[in-house]
Design an enzyme around this catalytic site. Sequence first.
Site, PDB file in Angstrom:
ATOM      1  CG  HIS A 110      -5.795  -2.555  -0.926  1.00  0.00           C
ATOM      2  ND1 HIS A 110      -4.772  -3.203  -0.279  1.00  0.00           N
ATOM      3  CD2 HIS A 110      -5.511  -1.235  -0.832  1.00  0.00           C
ATOM      4  CE1 HIS A 110      -3.907  -2.313   0.185  1.00  0.00           C
ATOM      5  NE2 HIS A 110      -4.347  -1.103  -0.141  1.00  0.00           N
ATOM      6  CD  GLU A 111      -7.467   1.448  -3.227  1.00  0.00           C
ATOM      7  OE1 GLU A 111      -7.568   2.620  -2.812  1.00  0.00           O
ATOM      8  OE2 GLU A 111      -6.471   0.742  -2.998  1.00  0.00           O
ATOM      9  CB  CYS A 134      -0.896  -0.032   1.250  1.00  0.00           C
ATOM     10  SG  CYS A 134      -2.040   1.349   1.384  1.00  0.00           S
ATOM     11  CG  HIS A 143      -7.357   2.432   1.705  1.00  0.00           C
ATOM     12  ND1 HIS A 143      -6.535   2.773   2.758  1.00  0.00           N
ATOM     13  CD2 HIS A 143      -6.563   1.819   0.791  1.00  0.00           C
ATOM     14  CE1 HIS A 143      -5.305   2.393   2.488  1.00  0.00           C
ATOM     15  NE2 HIS A 143      -5.288   1.799   1.309  1.00  0.00           N
TER      16      HIS A 143
END
Length: 163
Positions: A148-149, A106, A152
Amino acid sequence: MINIDAIKKQYPLELWAQNPVLRSIAAPVEKITDEMREFGMCLLELMYAYDWVWLAAPQVWQLIRMAAFTQYSFGEKRIKQTLEDVMINPVILSQASTNDIDVEWCLSLPWVEWSVERPSSIVVEYTTLHGKKTMLKASWYNARIILHEIDHLDGVLFVDKLV
């Protein structure tokens, strides 16, 4: 001409896992305004400038549910970029019951990489910068990028999911 240095100054990259910005849940985008579209284009430009394939708004101090991503197709002896887009208010509609384990890293956690288990495929719905609802099926690496996003946007980092 785009001034990437000005964009980086306006939207600095946030680092390290304990930062409250990276640990906060991003607010939904209520209305796609010209300002939102401009910020979405800045996210794409920042993603390219950092030579990365994804970037979420909280990584640049904006607590809204928006992320830029690149999708790839993997053919024999080559990788081809097939889509670049900005997701607004993404929602996972379904995910595979099978999982893959692969290494992730990341921008916000430089020099850290670890194996993470994620669903092998997903279906995600999101709104584009032009206000169009879009459904996307993604598998393997592309599913990993999107998940993954979305993490976030939920204040979750990949190190929270270590295998």
